[in-house]
Design a protein around this motif. Structure first.
Motif, PDB file in Angstrom:
ATOM      1  N   SER A 105       0.843  -1.193   0.000  1.00  0.00           N
ATOM      2  CA  SER A 105       0.000   0.000   0.000  1.00  0.00           C
ATOM      3  C   SER A 105       0.883   1.250   0.000  1.00  0.00           C
ATOM      4  O   SER A 105       1.981   1.249   0.564  1.00  0.00           O
ATOM      5  N   PRO A 106       0.432   2.323  -0.657  1.00  0.00           N
ATOM      6  CA  PRO A 106       1.261   3.525  -0.759  1.00  0.00           C
ATOM      7  C   PRO A 106       1.348   4.287   0.560  1.00  0.00           C
ATOM      8  O   PRO A 106       0.438   4.242   1.379  1.00  0.00           O
ATOM      9  N   VAL A 107       2.472   4.949   0.738  1.00  0.00           N
ATOM     10  CA  VAL A 107       2.692   5.792   1.917  1.00  0.00           C
ATOM     11  C   VAL A 107       2.967   7.206   1.425  1.00  0.00           C
ATOM     12  O   VAL A 107       3.806   7.413   0.542  1.00  0.00           O
ATOM     13  N   GLU A 108       2.251   8.176   1.964  1.00  0.00           N
ATOM     14  CA  GLU A 108       2.486   9.560   1.583  1.00  0.00           C
ATOM     15  C   GLU A 108       3.673  10.109   2.361  1.00  0.00           C
ATOM     16  O   GLU A 108       3.717  10.036   3.585  1.00  0.00           O
ATOM     17  N   VAL A 109       4.628  10.644   1.634  1.00  0.00           N
ATOM     18  CA  VAL A 109       5.826  11.233   2.233  1.00  0.00           C
ATOM     19  C   VAL A 109       6.088  12.566   1.555  1.00  0.00           C
ATOM     20  O   VAL A 109       6.069  12.658   0.327  1.00  0.00           O
ATOM     21  N   ASP A 110       6.306  13.600   2.352  1.00  0.00           N
ATOM     22  CA  ASP A 110       6.632  14.905   1.782  1.00  0.00           C
ATOM     23  C   ASP A 110       7.939  14.822   1.014  1.00  0.00           C
ATOM     24  O   ASP A 110       8.921  14.251   1.506  1.00  0.00           O
ATOM     25  N   GLN A 111       7.949  15.409  -0.186  1.00  0.00           N
ATOM     26  CA  GLN A 111       9.150  15.432  -1.005  1.00  0.00           C
ATOM     27  C   GLN A 111       9.472  16.872  -1.390  1.00  0.00           C
ATOM     28  O   GLN A 111       8.572  17.643  -1.723  1.00  0.00           O
TER      29      GLN A 111
END
Length: 200
Positions: A105-111
């Motif tokens: 499952s995708p994980v949201e990470v600030d880039q």
């Protein structure tokens, strides 16, 4: 300094400190239809699916690349983009990263895309050649809600919404996959050599 912030979900992150990586057929029957060369000049959209880079080299798609993420130190990795296709292509700008949990499952990470070690340099890659970028991330406590624990890192070529799974190589030089706590990520600009790309 140009800085762009994006939020993405994606790819691989490895072990102990491992970062979890481009004419209308009916017109031919119509009287007075333009010749192929004239039609191409008259219709700039009929240029094919590849977008030319500087000097006329087509931009690399994500599928054209194999990606290695080599951990240099805690929170620091060297990203290598290798042209694994059979034709030259160009990379220019910044990659995107996507991170996934163990269940995919995708994980949201600030880039944040940063001009490190400087502005991006358009780089033509013959088959087998590589371009490079640095990646830095903040480690965090997995118990915190704003800490993402990722096991897979995916990498997208500039301008391509698709991504490919990166191979993550640990500090010991071995390929390994584990859990990496990540709070946010900085992505350096694409460069034609490794010089300075992880010195920030």
């Amino acid at each position: 300094m140009r800085v762009t912030r994006t939020v993405v979900a994606t790819c691989l992150i490895p072990a102990a400190l491992t970062l979890a990586a481009c004419g209308d057929p009916a017109a031919e029957d119509e009287p007075g239809a333009a010749t192929p060369s004239t039609a191409a000049s008259a219709d700039p959209t009929d240029a094919g699916s590849d977008t030319p880079g500087d000097g006329g080299t087509a931009a690399c798609a994500s599928a054209d690349l194999s990606v290695d993420v080599t951990i240099q130190d805690a929170g620091l990795a060297l990203l290598a983009l290798t042209n694994s296709s059979s034709a030259p292509c160009q990379v220019d700008g910044w990659v995107t990263l996507a991170f996934e949990r163990a269940d995919r499952s995708p994980v949201e990470v600030d880039q944040e895309q940063v001009e490190q070690p400087g502005p991006p340099l358009a780089t033509d890659l013959d088959p087998g050649e590589s371009a490079f970028a640095g990646v830095k991330w903040a480690t965090c406590d997995p118990a915190l809600t704003d800490c993402a624990v990722v096991t897979t890192v995916r990498v997208g070529a500039p301008g391509d919404s698709a991504t490919v799974v990166a191979r993550v190589i640990g500090i010991d030089g071995n390929e390994s996959v584990g859990e990496l706590p990540v709070a946010d990520v900085q992505i350096g600009s694409i460069q034609p050599s490794t010089q300075g790309v992880v010195a920030w």
